[in-house]
Design a protein around this motif. Structure first.
Motif, PDB file in Angstrom:
ATOM      1  N   ARG A 151       2.765  -3.915  -5.905  1.00  0.00           N
ATOM      2  CA  ARG A 151       3.849  -3.060  -5.405  1.00  0.00           C
ATOM      3  C   ARG A 151       4.582  -3.704  -4.229  1.00  0.00           C
ATOM      4  NH1 ARG A 151       5.580   1.763  -6.304  1.00  0.00           N
ATOM      5  NH2 ARG A 151       6.299   1.806  -4.124  1.00  0.00           N
ATOM      6  N   GLU A 155       8.458  -5.272  -4.145  1.00  0.00           N
ATOM      7  CA  GLU A 155       9.457  -4.776  -3.200  1.00  0.00           C
ATOM      8  C   GLU A 155      10.021  -5.914  -2.359  1.00  0.00           C
ATOM      9  OE1 GLU A 155       7.519  -1.754  -0.991  1.00  0.00           O
ATOM     10  OE2 GLU A 155       7.497  -0.301  -2.634  1.00  0.00           O
ATOM     11  N   THR A 228       3.625   3.514  -9.429  1.00  0.00           N
ATOM     12  CA  THR A 228       4.245   4.527  -8.580  1.00  0.00           C
ATOM     13  C   THR A 228       3.676   4.480  -7.168  1.00  0.00           C
ATOM     14  OG1 THR A 228       2.600   6.196  -9.211  1.00  0.00           O
ATOM     15  CG2 THR A 228       4.591   6.035 -10.569  1.00  0.00           C
ATOM     16  N   GLN A 229       4.376   5.141  -6.274  1.00  0.00           N
ATOM     17  CA  GLN A 229       3.916   5.218  -4.892  1.00  0.00           C
ATOM     18  C   GLN A 229       2.643   6.065  -4.817  1.00  0.00           C
ATOM     19  OE1 GLN A 229       5.047   3.723  -2.225  1.00  0.00           O
ATOM     20  NE2 GLN A 229       3.807   4.750  -0.688  1.00  0.00           N
ATOM     21  N   SER A 409       1.648  -1.229   2.760  1.00  0.00           N
ATOM     22  CA  SER A 409       0.575  -1.721   1.899  1.00  0.00           C
ATOM     23  C   SER A 409      -0.737  -1.819   2.673  1.00  0.00           C
ATOM     24  CB  SER A 409       0.955  -3.079   1.320  1.00  0.00           C
ATOM     25  OG  SER A 409      -0.087  -3.611   0.527  1.00  0.00           O
TER      26      SER A 409
END
Length: 470
Positions: A151, A155, A228-229, A409
């Protein structure tokens, strides 16, 4: 040509993942819980340690078997030949015979050594179960780390791509202003240099993402989807002392060490009982048939025998001292494990707090950097700022945004590291929707040491065949 193809394939895969993350409606959403559940189901490390636990279960069955009688059969076929001379004359000794015998032996008393072996095996099983939970925590944390790496790095890739678009606009503006004589060739060269640097940073970010994807495959057992978050988190304890208290009660490494200490204590008693005499009940039933005559012998016997070692070169005393040393070593290991776990909890708790504070600070940094960038760019259009000023302000904003991604993170990974340090990073505690492995099921099937001809033994054979281990 080959290198170009590889780079194109990697870039296409990375771009596809970034597109999936940027468009949640375009692919099925995948949560952190989904990744952890798949890691649990596909882990070879868990399978390995489950087999280790089943082997420990069988040690209990082996120890239990020593409490039961031992039955043996023996057969013998003998051909005798030769001759003998006496006062009467010479006589042949030829003949054939066959004999069969069934023997039985049961230990009636040996100072409790056999029962101690059973108890030691049971404590070892309990400790091995805790070791399996420790492996489960390791597998789940590895999945969390892989999930957050994919993730965050995706980003970062999107951030680098946006950075290239911004610098490209700045380069275009610098060229336009150079054409009308508002700036010099130096301003254009600065923008070109920043654009080249941005492309280099994007290539590095795409490489980091490709590595993270491979780590995800290894940890979870498949490629990542639309990640997903993760949901908002709450600390599992009100303070670090409360977290340490939970870890002292729940952490599998501490529980495993406690069972190992108990097993070592029993080992000392077992070594000391080695000098106790052993009393056994023995029985024998046999028949011998002579083929050269009508003679045969049928016999049986029952008896009780006892005995003990008087002297064995100092071995028994050495074994006793060794058992005491092993017990002391296990006690020391327990103390060291408790201190290590307490340290890990304290460090993990502090890392969560640091990550939370870093997010708050970097959010403020982003707000300020965005205002500064917008202002500097506006002032540059009026001639009050140079192209270098604009590029520097944009770089400050980019750095702040990258720091925000890393901090977010780090917060999640620190939170799950705290759960592991407290012994709470398990499928059961996280309520993951996955069929859980029951460590007691196999033990309950073998703890009584079923024979191969019993109903329980045949059922066990079917279970072994179903898991492909026989």
């Amino acid at each position: 040509m080959r290198i170009t193809q590889i780079r194109t394939a990697v870039a296409a895969g990375v771009a596809g993942l970034c597109l999936a993350l940027a468009n949640p409606g375009g692919a099925q959403a995948e949560t952190l819980s989904d990744a952890m559940a798949d890691a649990y189901k596909s882990s070879g490390l868990l399978e390995q340690n489950r087999a280790v636990l089943r082997a420990a279960d069988e040690d209990v069955a082996v120890a239990v078997s020593n409490l039961r009688p031992v039955l043996r059969w023996v057969g013998d076929v003998t051909r005798q030949f030769g001759e003998a001379r006496n006062a009467v004359g010479e006589q042949g000794l030829e003949g054939s015979s066959v004999s069969m015998a069934l023997t039985a032996e049961l230990v009636l008393w040996n100072g409790g050594r056999n029962q101690m072996r059973v108890d030691i095996a049971k404590e070892t099983v309990l400790g091995t179960r805790q070791a399996l939970i420790g492996v489960e925590q390791q597998v789940l944390q590895r999945a969390v780390q892989a999930y957050m790496d994919v993730r965050s790095r995706s980003e970062i890739v999107q951030l680098r791509q946006n950075n290239i678009r911004v610098i490209t606009q700045e380069l275009r503006a610098a060229n336009d202003r150079f054409e009308v004589g508002e700036v010099t060739r130096t301003d254009v060269a600065l923008a070109q240099a920043r654009l080249a640097e941005a492309r280099s940073n994007l290539a590095q970010a795409e490489g980091d993402l490709a590595i993270a994807i491979e780590d995800f495959r290894f940890a979870v057992g498949r490629a990542p989807g639309n990640l997903t978050q993760p949901p908002a988190m709450q600390l599992p304890a009100r303070n670090v002392d409360a977290a340490k208290a939970v870890a002292m009660r729940r952490h599998p490494d501490i529980l495993r060490a406690q069972f190992e200490v108990t097993a070592a204590d029993l080992g000392v008693l077992l070594a000391r009982a080695a000098t106790q005499p052993e009393v056994s009940l023995t029985g024998r039933l046999g028949v011998t048939e002579n083929f050269s005559s009508d003679n045969f012998t049928r016999s049986g016997s029952v008896g009780i025998q006892t005995g003990s070692v008087i002297y064995q070169g100092g071995q028994l005393r050495a074994l006793s001292r060794r058992a005491i040393a092993q017990r002391d070593a296990q006690r020391g290991a327990l103390l060291e494990t408790q201190r290590t776990i307490a340290q890990n909890v304290g460090r993990a708790y502090a890392q969560v707090q640091v990550a939370q504070a870093a997010i708050e600070a970097v959010d403020e940094q982003i707000r300020a950097a965005r205002v500064a960038f917008d202002g500097v760019r506006e002032e540059a259009t009026l001639g009050a700022r140079t192209t270098l000023d604009v590029l520097n302000a944009e770089q400050e904003l980019l750095n702040a945004q990258a720091s925000r991604i890393t901090a977010a993170s780090n917060e999640y990974t620190a939170y799950y590291a705290l759960l592991r340090a407290m012994g709470l990073l398990t499928v059961d505690n996280l309520n993951l929707r996955v069929p859980q492995y029951d460590p007691t099921e196999y033990y309950n099937m073998v703890r009584d040491a079923p024979s191969a001809i019993s109903q329980q033994g045949r059922q066990l054979d079917r279970v072994l065949q179903s898991i492909g281990r026989q």
